[in-house]
Scaffold this motif. Structure first.
Motif, short mmCIF file in Angstrom:
data_model
loop_
_atom_site.label_atom_id
_atom_site.label_comp_id
_atom_site.label_asym_id
_atom_site.label_seq_id
_atom_site.Cartn_x
_atom_site.Cartn_y
_atom_site.Cartn_z
N GLY A 10 -9.61 -10.44 7.42
CA GLY A 10 -8.99 -9.12 8.06
C GLY A 10 -8.07 -8.68 7.00
O GLY A 10 -7.90 -9.00 5.94
N ALA A 11 -7.21 -7.36 7.39
CA ALA A 11 -6.34 -6.98 6.58
C ALA A 11 -5.15 -6.62 7.26
O ALA A 11 -5.04 -6.35 8.36
N LEU A 12 -4.02 -6.56 6.30
CA LEU A 12 -2.71 -5.94 6.82
C LEU A 12 -2.48 -4.58 6.36
O LEU A 12 -2.98 -4.22 5.33
N GLY A 13 -1.91 -3.85 7.31
CA GLY A 13 -1.48 -2.26 6.90
C GLY A 13 -2.56 -1.47 7.43
O GLY A 13 -3.68 -1.51 7.31
N ARG A 14 -2.13 -0.36 8.04
CA ARG A 14 -2.90 0.76 8.77
C ARG A 14 -2.86 1.99 7.52
O ARG A 14 -1.96 1.94 6.65
N LYS A 15 -3.57 2.91 7.90
CA LYS A 15 -3.81 4.09 6.97
C LYS A 15 -2.64 4.80 6.85
O LYS A 15 -1.77 5.15 7.64
N ASP A 16 -1.95 5.02 5.45
CA ASP A 16 -0.92 5.63 5.05
C ASP A 16 0.34 5.08 5.35
O ASP A 16 1.49 5.42 5.30
N GLU A 17 0.33 3.56 5.79
CA GLU A 17 1.20 2.59 6.30
C GLU A 17 1.95 2.17 4.86
O GLU A 17 3.25 2.23 4.65
N MET A 18 1.31 1.84 3.85
CA MET A 18 1.85 1.33 2.75
C MET A 18 0.94 1.33 1.34
O MET A 18 -0.28 1.87 1.85
N GLN A 19 1.51 1.25 0.53
CA GLN A 19 0.68 1.24 -0.97
C GLN A 19 0.96 -0.13 -1.63
O GLN A 19 1.63 0.08 -2.36
N PRO A 20 0.07 -1.23 -1.38
CA PRO A 20 0.53 -2.38 -1.87
C PRO A 20 0.03 -2.62 -3.27
O PRO A 20 -0.88 -2.04 -3.64
N ARG A 21 1.12 -3.00 -4.07
CA ARG A 21 0.70 -3.27 -5.58
C ARG A 21 0.68 -4.67 -6.10
O ARG A 21 -0.18 -5.27 -6.77
#
Length: 237
Positions: A156-167
């Motif tokens: 699975g994945a964490l984060g919805r669209k436009d919620e964050m930009q993980p680096r």
């Protein structure tokens, strides 16, 4: 016709080319051990080897055999970015191949963390591994943290669209830390249920605690969080 002009037989020309490629593929072993920092400072690290493929790391003759057709297991790493080590494995985020190269050091093999559909990657930048061997990949292109089981099954994945930009991403003490450059924070999740617990800096912190461009994150055993803040030109703790 060209071989007649040069005086070389076709077979000899092929052998010379293979030898040249083999010499370029595997960097020569250093004649002296390289320690960092150099004297007179006390050394803390020793350089061992550089590699960009399975063959370069595990075999001195791998690339030459590949050119001559004796070995078809050549597995390259295109453009490495983030790296993690756990459970006798080395995880290298390859932004060119949009994958994670997993080097199993005990078995001397390289595998790719490939996945299609919902688990496909776009721009994997950093990875972290928990005590169970689960893999967490910060994908800046998808703007999500992708999760995989030790056998590479997509979880699975964490984060919805436009919620964050993980680096960046790190795991410590049952928590998952995500460097979110969009919102200028470190997001802290509970690993057990993937619930967001808090963000750093905490609300009400002074301007000195502000994060400008958090790109990489690490956590020590005492729970101190180290953030590479490229916007502030420093490491925030």
């Amino acid at each position: 016709h060209q071989s007649r002009r040069t005086g070389l037989s076709p077979g000899l020309a092929v052998v010379c080319l293979a030898a040249l490629l083999a010499g370029c593929a595997t960097p020569p072993a250093p004649t002296n051990s390289i320690f960092l920092p150099p004297p007179p400072d006390e050394p803390h690290m020793q350089y061992l080897v550089g590699f960009s493929s399975e063959d370069q790391l595990f075999s001195q003759k791998g690339f030459r055999n590949f050119v001559l057709g004796a070995d078809r297991s050549y597995k390259p790493i295109g453009k490495p970015y983030g790296v993690a080590a756990s459970h006798n494995r080395l995880y290298v985020c390859d932004t060119l191949g949009a994958t994670v190269a997993v080097l199993k050091l005990d078995k001397r093999v390289l595998q790719y963390l490939r996945s299609r559909g919902a688990g496909a990657r776009s721009l994997p930048l950093n990875a972290a591994v928990d005590e169970q061997g689960n893999i967490y990949v910060a994908d800046s292109g998808r703007e999500q943290v992708l999760m995989y089981a030790p056998d590479f099954t997509y979880l699975g994945a964490l984060g919805r669209k436009d919620e964050m930009q993980p680096r960046g991403v790190a795991v410590q003490g049952g928590k998952l830390y995500v460097a979110d450059i969009r919102n200028h924070v470190i997001r802290v999740y509970r690993l057990k249920d993937k619930q967001l617990l808090s963000t750093l800096p905490k609300a009400g912190s002074g301007p000195e605690a502000r994060l400008y461009s958090p790109t990489n994150v690490a956590v020590d055993q005492q729970g101190r969080v180290y953030v590479s803040d490229t916007g502030a030109f420093c490491v925030q703790v």
